[in-house]
Write a protein that holds these residues in place. Structure first.
Motif, PDB file in Angstrom:
ATOM      1  N   LEU A 172      37.611  41.803  48.222  1.00  0.00           N
ATOM      2  CA  LEU A 172      38.564  41.385  49.255  1.00  0.00           C
ATOM      3  C   LEU A 172      39.318  42.589  49.802  1.00  0.00           C
ATOM      4  N   ALA A 173      39.638  43.535  48.933  1.00  0.00           N
ATOM      5  CA  ALA A 173      40.329  44.757  49.383  1.00  0.00           C
ATOM      6  C   ALA A 173      39.419  45.572  50.306  1.00  0.00           C
ATOM      7  N   ILE A 174      38.137  45.692  49.961  1.00  0.00           N
ATOM      8  CA  ILE A 174      37.182  46.403  50.833  1.00  0.00           C
ATOM      9  C   ILE A 174      37.170  45.733  52.195  1.00  0.00           C
ATOM     10  N   GLN A 175      37.079  44.425  52.213  1.00  0.00           N
ATOM     11  CA  GLN A 175      37.049  43.684  53.483  1.00  0.00           C
ATOM     12  C   GLN A 175      38.297  43.927  54.308  1.00  0.00           C
TER      13      GLN A 175
ATOM     14  N   ILE B 105      46.335  42.213  46.342  1.00  0.00           N
ATOM     15  CA  ILE B 105      45.353  41.157  46.080  1.00  0.00           C
ATOM     16  C   ILE B 105      45.261  41.002  44.570  1.00  0.00           C
ATOM     17  N   LEU B 106      45.480  39.792  44.086  1.00  0.00           N
ATOM     18  CA  LEU B 106      45.426  39.596  42.644  1.00  0.00           C
ATOM     19  C   LEU B 106      44.933  38.204  42.295  1.00  0.00           C
ATOM     20  N   GLY B 107      44.311  38.123  41.116  1.00  0.00           N
ATOM     21  CA  GLY B 107      43.940  36.840  40.563  1.00  0.00           C
ATOM     22  C   GLY B 107      42.559  36.327  40.908  1.00  0.00           C
ATOM     23  N   PHE B 108      41.763  37.111  41.611  1.00  0.00           N
ATOM     24  CA  PHE B 108      40.433  36.666  42.017  1.00  0.00           C
ATOM     25  C   PHE B 108      39.331  37.334  41.206  1.00  0.00           C
TER      26      PHE B 108
END
Length: 138
Positions: free
Chosen positions: A132-135, A122-125
């Motif tokens: 998002l990674a936790i989700q 996940i990148l760029g947010f």
């Protein structure tokens, strides 16, 4: 309760101060407090080091007993075969995270030794990349 850890690499201790145009003005501690409040069902730990070997040691420590690792290896993403091998050697799934879109930056940042062994990337947010990674583990 899911047991997750965020592991941050070099210079990420400077979040909130370092290049706010890229990384924002919120410190990681402030962000982490917000995330812990938002996800009370997650036991969330945090570790940061500027030293490659300490990051590898932490991956070994948590790599067989945690439900997930959220890893921003920062500059070591593009240079550390050792961190890539550590991820390959553990059982706990790892999500690679970056605050910036590394593909919109210098060409050397387009290579990752983490990605081939990660559950996802996940990148760029911005800091939301961590959330998002936790989700992804819930």
């Amino acid at each position: 309760m899911k047991k997750l850890i965020i592991i941050n690499g070099p210079n990420l201790n400077l979040l909130g101060k370092r290049e706010p145009n890229i990384y924002g003005s919120l410190s990681f501690t402030e962000f982490l407090d917000e995330v812990k409040e938002k996800y009370p069902e997650v036991h969330l730990e945090y570790f940061q080091s500027n030293i490659e070997g300490e990051l590898i040691d932490k991956l070994h420590d948590v790599g067989f007993s945690y439900d997930g690792v959220i890893l921003n290896a920062a500059a070591y993403t593009h240079t550390s075969v050792g961190i890539g091998d550590a991820i390959k050697g553990i059982e706990t799934p790892v999500v690679e995270v970056h605050i910036s879109n590394t593909f919109a930056r210098e060409e050397f940042r387009h290579q990752s030794f983490i990605s081939p062994n990660a559950k996802g990337v996940i990148l760029g947010f911005g800091l939301q990349s961590y959330e998002l990674a936790i989700q992804s583990f819930l």
